[in-house]
Design an enzyme around this catalytic site. Structure first.
Site, mmCIF file in Angstrom:
data_model
loop_
_atom_site.group_PDB
_atom_site.id
_atom_site.type_symbol
_atom_site.label_atom_id
_atom_site.label_comp_id
_atom_site.label_asym_id
_atom_site.label_seq_id
_atom_site.Cartn_x
_atom_site.Cartn_y
_atom_site.Cartn_z
ATOM 1 N N ASN A 132 0.904 -1.122 0.166
ATOM 2 C CA ASN A 132 0.164 -0.243 0.110
ATOM 3 C C ASN A 132 0.906 1.224 -0.037
ATOM 4 O O ASN A 132 0.811 2.054 0.984
ATOM 5 C CB ASN A 132 -0.961 -0.138 1.099
ATOM 6 N N LYS A 176 -2.816 -8.921 -1.566
ATOM 7 C CA LYS A 176 -3.183 -8.281 -0.577
ATOM 8 C C LYS A 176 -4.919 -7.769 -0.879
ATOM 9 O O LYS A 176 -4.737 -6.924 -1.828
ATOM 10 C CB LYS A 176 -2.185 -7.353 -0.165
ATOM 11 N N HIS A 236 -3.501 -9.520 10.821
ATOM 12 C CA HIS A 236 -3.650 -8.859 12.272
ATOM 13 C C HIS A 236 -5.035 -9.238 12.823
ATOM 14 O O HIS A 236 -5.770 -8.168 13.043
ATOM 15 C CB HIS A 236 -3.370 -7.437 11.874
ATOM 16 N N ASP A 245 2.677 -6.144 11.497
ATOM 17 C CA ASP A 245 2.144 -4.906 11.053
ATOM 18 C C ASP A 245 2.642 -3.583 11.396
ATOM 19 O O ASP A 245 2.172 -2.523 11.620
ATOM 20 C CB ASP A 245 0.567 -4.999 11.499
#
Length: 346
Positions: free
Chosen positions: A41, A99, A174, A247
């Protein structure tokens, strides 16, 4: 002096950013971790194999001299992703996973998927070729309470997807709720979950009690204590379906300490010390290697690392910097709110 030697760990969910920030943070990961799944991202996001190739080259160029580290690249799923490009990326050995970001769910996710049906050709191809889908498991519809986003995602998005494509291998990244833990445990196959360092340590009180504490704000947001305890039980159980994905997500302080602060906690520098504390506290030091070094590679079809690291329990507390300086600016380091005594040797 107590020592614990384990296979060198991996991080199955990591944000390295790009440019000056990448150069400033990568050493904190490569110092202890052999491999990491790199989040796509960026701005603009990593959507094609060519994008991933170029990003990987930038990561390797930024590595401190002498560090041995393998970035495992991912693609950012969009409604226009080309299934042929995805398959080529897997065949070349470059792409480890794709993702799924629901549009608007987290940092730089606005180009994510709004209508999953439009991404089905890619998901069907992934199921066919055995390429895992990593999911940010939250809905973003405004009528859903932010603390319920994960549970609603499981019910309305993930479970229907898995029923439609049962052969698709899915990583719930997560995980933050007992709902997520229970859902993974209930699955017969093709579902696993990563758990962050910070979600094992903080609950939502850390963000809100005594004032707004922006450096504990992340997405998915930390939940109530009962959920944290469910995460701890899963992580320390040795169950092969759960593994470390930090993360770790650096933001410069001005973007955290403002009226509309960014989500993300920077844990790369002290994760192994924090994890050793957690596993010792729960009487599960013998399970730390499974969580940090064995379960993830097994899930992704890779061999565990041959190299070892040794953790030492020191009498005096181990100190980490409160902040690190990068070319992009100052980044605050995660404070677990208790003294750390475990240190990585060397």
């Amino acid at each position: 002096m107590q020592k614990l030697t384990i296979r060198r760990p991996d991080d199955w969910h990591l944000h390295l950013r790009d440019g000056a920030m990448l150069e400033g943070v990568i050493g904190d990961t490569s110092r202890h971790f052999a491999r990491a799944i790199i989040m796509p991202n960026l701005v603009p996001p990593v959507v094609t194999t060519a994008d991933a190739t170029a990003y990987r080259e930038r990561i390797l160029k930024a590595l401190p001299a002498g560090d041995r580290f393998q970035p495992l690249m991912t693609l950012y799923l969009t409604e226009h992703t080309n299934p042929d490009d995805v398959e080529e990326g897997k065949k070349s050995g470059l792409i480890t996973a794709v993702k799924l970001y629901p549009a608007g769910a987290t940092t730089n996710s606005h180009g994510g998927v709004r209508n999953l049906d439009k991404a089905m050709p890619t998901l069907e191809r992934m199921a066919k070729i055995g390429l895992p889908l990593c999911v940010h498991g939250e809905v973003t519809t405004p009528e859903v309470d932010i603390f319920d986003r994960e549970a609603v995602f499981i019910e309305t998005v993930l479970d229907p997807l898995r029923q439609r494509l049962p052969e698709l291998k899915v990583t719930m990244e997560h995980v933050t709720t007992s709902d997520g833990i229970d859902y993974i445990k209930s699955a017969k196959a093709n579902l696993a979950g990563s758990i962050t360092t910070h979600h094992l340590i903080i609950n939502r009180n850390a963000i809100l009690v005594g004032g707004i504490r922006p450096h504990y704000y992340c997405l998915p947001v930390a939940k109530r204590e009962s959920h944290r305890l469910a995460l701890r039980a899963a992580a320390t159980s040795g169950d092969s379906r759960f593994f470390l994905g930090t993360d770790s997500a650096p933001h410069v302080d001005p973007l955290k300490e403002c009226a509309c602060g960014c989500a993300g906690i920077y844990t790369s520098i002290n994760t192994m010390s924090c994890l050793a504390h957690v596993f010792e506290q729960d009487g599960a030091l013998d399970k730390l290697e499974a969580f940090a070094s064995l379960n993830g590679p097994a899930w992704y079809g890779l061999a565990p690392n041959e190299e070892r690291i040794t953790l030492i329990r020191r009498v005096e507390s181990v100190t980490f910097p409160e902040k690190i300086e990068t070319g992009a600016g100052t980044v605050t380091v995660f404070d677990p709110m208790f003294p750390l005594h475990w240190d990585v040797e060397g």
